[in-house]
Each structure stands twice: as structure tokens, then as C-alpha cells.
Design a protein around this motif. Structure first.
Motif, PDB file in Angstrom:
ATOM      1  N   THR A  23     -19.748   1.876  46.782  1.00  0.00           N
ATOM      2  CA  THR A  23     -21.545   1.955  46.873  1.00  0.00           C
ATOM      3  C   THR A  23     -21.855   3.240  45.957  1.00  0.00           C
ATOM      4  OG1 THR A  23     -21.066  -0.742  47.695  1.00  0.00           O
ATOM      5  CG2 THR A  23     -23.491   1.092  47.760  1.00  0.00           C
ATOM      6  N   ILE A  24     -20.852   3.656  47.411  1.00  0.00           N
ATOM      7  CA  ILE A  24     -21.371   5.555  47.541  1.00  0.00           C
ATOM      8  C   ILE A  24     -21.341   6.324  45.745  1.00  0.00           C
ATOM      9  CG2 ILE A  24     -21.749   8.020  48.180  1.00  0.00           C
ATOM     10  CD1 ILE A  24     -20.739   6.727  50.994  1.00  0.00           C
ATOM     11  N   LYS A  25     -20.492   5.516  45.516  1.00  0.00           N
ATOM     12  CA  LYS A  25     -20.129   6.195  44.093  1.00  0.00           C
ATOM     13  C   LYS A  25     -21.203   5.812  42.903  1.00  0.00           C
ATOM     14  CE  LYS A  25     -16.567   6.999  40.637  1.00  0.00           C
ATOM     15  NZ  LYS A  25     -15.095   6.637  39.917  1.00  0.00           N
ATOM     16  N   HIS A  26     -21.514   4.892  43.091  1.00  0.00           N
ATOM     17  CA  HIS A  26     -22.475   3.709  42.292  1.00  0.00           C
ATOM     18  C   HIS A  26     -23.679   4.266  42.391  1.00  0.00           C
ATOM     19  CE1 HIS A  26     -22.977   0.728  39.442  1.00  0.00           C
ATOM     20  NE2 HIS A  26     -24.283   0.599  39.693  1.00  0.00           N
ATOM     21  N   LEU A  27     -24.060   4.716  43.794  1.00  0.00           N
ATOM     22  CA  LEU A  27     -25.693   4.855  44.009  1.00  0.00           C
ATOM     23  C   LEU A  27     -25.919   6.405  43.593  1.00  0.00           C
ATOM     24  CD1 LEU A  27     -26.069   4.119  48.014  1.00  0.00           C
ATOM     25  CD2 LEU A  27     -27.683   4.358  46.282  1.00  0.00           C
ATOM     26  N   LYS A  28     -24.234   7.695  43.146  1.00  0.00           N
ATOM     27  CA  LYS A  28     -24.420   8.753  42.067  1.00  0.00           C
ATOM     28  C   LYS A  28     -24.849   8.590  41.289  1.00  0.00           C
ATOM     29  CE  LYS A  28     -21.482  10.984  46.682  1.00  0.00           C
ATOM     30  NZ  LYS A  28     -20.652  11.757  46.804  1.00  0.00           N
ATOM     31  N   ALA A  29     -24.219   7.714  40.842  1.00  0.00           N
ATOM     32  CA  ALA A  29     -24.548   7.183  39.286  1.00  0.00           C
ATOM     33  C   ALA A  29     -25.679   7.159  39.141  1.00  0.00           C
ATOM     34  CB  ALA A  29     -23.391   6.098  39.215  1.00  0.00           C
ATOM     35  N   LEU A  30     -26.717   6.660  39.794  1.00  0.00           N
ATOM     36  CA  LEU A  30     -27.906   5.878  39.773  1.00  0.00           C
ATOM     37  C   LEU A  30     -28.909   7.504  39.761  1.00  0.00           C
ATOM     38  CD1 LEU A  30     -28.357   2.661  41.527  1.00  0.00           C
ATOM     39  CD2 LEU A  30     -28.325   3.488  39.298  1.00  0.00           C
ATOM     40  N   GLY A  31     -27.875   8.857  40.280  1.00  0.00           N
ATOM     41  CA  GLY A  31     -28.667  10.335  40.749  1.00  0.00           C
ATOM     42  C   GLY A  31     -29.002  10.466  41.808  1.00  0.00           C
ATOM     43  N   PHE A  32     -28.543   9.565  42.535  1.00  0.00           N
ATOM     44  CA  PHE A  32     -28.744   9.998  43.705  1.00  0.00           C
ATOM     45  C   PHE A  32     -27.886  11.238  44.700  1.00  0.00           C
ATOM     46  CE2 PHE A  32     -30.982   5.919  44.375  1.00  0.00           C
ATOM     47  CZ  PHE A  32     -32.375   6.348  45.090  1.00  0.00           C
TER      48      PHE A  32
END
Length: 242
Positions: A59-68
Motif C-alpha cells: 500500500t505504501i508503494k502504491h501511495l508513492k506511485a500516486l506521487g506521495f
């Protein structure tokens, strides 16, 4: 004499203009407030309450992919003051719900809760386990509010998991918008939106957008592309972007 007077006038104008520029640059935008958080581009910051490993890492990796830019904290260390530094707080189902409790009930920062019991702690549902909150086994959900931005344009029954797994739910207060529900019980919200300003069960206004999202720890790797589309839409709605 006229030339000297003209030069003096120009000098005064330049000094005044410089002073105005310094004042404007040194002060925060009144529309944003003194400690406003940017929520665009690479300046987005999210606080993840949970772990840095296992399903949470996905989930963290996915948030990072969203630009966070993502910072991780534990349920025990979480404070309302710390949350003020971020554009979004995500509370994983890996937390001890009692440690998170209602720490963020008055926070002006949008929160996405994946821990169903915490929705009761912030007075957006009741607190009875297996009645007001819990999980069921399956791989699909039913979109109930297809026109809501968090529906991500999806309709009807949607497979959010590749294989049967645990899907979290809450039974929200009347102010909650059930975006998606369990297929066999439309009162069990698996994705639910609470708009800023609506009243919670304590008759207090919700200080920022709140979201319940069904993702139970361990099922992150089981998510389908449609499941992640719904996740993306929840994040975007929570922080107010389209």
C-alpha cells in the motif's frame, strides 16, 4: 532641481515596491493559512499508520506511485499534532484500533481508515463488532453510488480480489455515503465517504473528509486492477482532487 526631485520620487517608489514584495513573499497565503499543506505534484505528503513491511509495504508503494512522499508511524506514536504535517493520513488494518482510538476525531486532515473499528471510535458508526464493523469472505463488492468520484467509473458487481479473501465493512451513520457495499447486504459499506461538515453520531461536524476502505491486511497482494482503481479514487477524493 526637477531632475533631483524626480530621482527622489523614483527612489521612494522603488523602496515601497521592495517592501511590498518582501511582505508578500514572507507571509503565507491567507486562503491557505499559516501551516497549509500543499497537495499537488510531488509536494504531497502522506502519513501511513501501520507497518513498513508485509502488505502495508504494498500500500505504501502504491501511495508513492500516486506521487506521495510517505512517512510511516506506529499506532502508539500517532498524534493529532503529527498529522497536521501531512495532506493525508492512512490508517492500516494492521494497527491496534484501541491505540489509534479517536486521536484524529478533531483533525482537519483527511483520513482513510482501513481499520473498521476506528470508524466507530470517531463516531461515524456504532461500535459493535460483527454488527457495526467486521469483515466477510469474498472477492467482489457492489457499487451503490456509481456517480460518486470514489466509484472510479465502475458499475454493478466488481471483483476487487483475484481470489476470495477478507473484505472489511462498516455500517455507517446516516451521513455516510455508501459508495460500495457487500453484494448480499447493502447496509454493509465496504467503501464509504463522509464529507467535511456533516455531523457524526456525537452531533459534531466532521472536520475533514473521512473514508472507510475495505482493505484487510494480507489482501493487498490479492487486489485486482479494479481494486486499486477504487483505492486511487478514494485517495483522490479524500484530499479533494478530481
Amino acid at each position: 532641481m526637477k531632475r533631483i526631485l524626480s530621482l527622489l520620487i523614483i527612489a521612494v517608489i522603488l523602496i515601497f515596491a521592495t517592501a511590498c514584495t518582501v511582505t508578500t513573499q514572507g507571509s503565507p497565503d491567507a486562503s491557505q493559512g499559516g501551516n497549509a499543506t500543499k497537495v499537488s505534484g510531488k509536494s504531497k505528503k502522506a502519513l501511513f499508520v501501520g507497518r513498513e513491511s508485509g502488505g502495508d509495504a504494498i500500500t505504501i508503494k502504491h501511495l508513492k506511485a500516486l506521487g506521495f512522499e510517505v512517512a510511516v508511524t506506529t499506532d502508539k506514536e500517532l498524534t493529532a499534532d503529527e498529522a497536521l504535517k501531512y495532506a493525508l493520513v492512512f490508517v492500516s488494518s494492521t494497527v491496534n484500533s484501541g491505540r489509534v482510538s479517536n486521536k484524529l476525531i478533531a483533525s482537519p486532515i483527511p483520513v482513510i481508515y482501513a481499520e473498521s473499528q476506528n470508524i466507530g471510535d470517531v463516531a461515524l458508526s456504532g461500535k459493535s463488532t460483527d454488527f457495526d464493523n467486521g469483515d466477510y469472505s469474498g472477492k467482489s463488492v457492489t457499487i451503490k453510488a456509481g456517480n460518486h468520484p470514489m466509484a472510479a467509473g465502475l458499475k454493478g458487481n466488481v471483483d476487487i480480489y483475484k481470489l476470495d479473501g477478507k473484505i472489511g465493512f462498516v455500517v455507517p451513520s446516516k451521513e455516510g455515503v455508501i459508495v460500495a457495499s457487500a453484494p448480499d447486504d447493502d447496509q454493509r459499506a465496504v467503501i464509504c465517504a463522509f464529507e467535511k461538515g456533516v455531523n457524526n453520531l456525537n452531533n459534531e461536524p466532521v472536520p475533514a473528509r473521512q473514508v472507510y476502505f475495505y482493505l484487510v491486511n494480507g489482501e493487498e497482494i490479492n487486489q485486482t486492477d479494479d481494486g486499486w482503481k477504487l483505492f486511487d479514487a478514494a485517495v483522490k477524493w479524500a484530499i479533494g482532487s478530481k
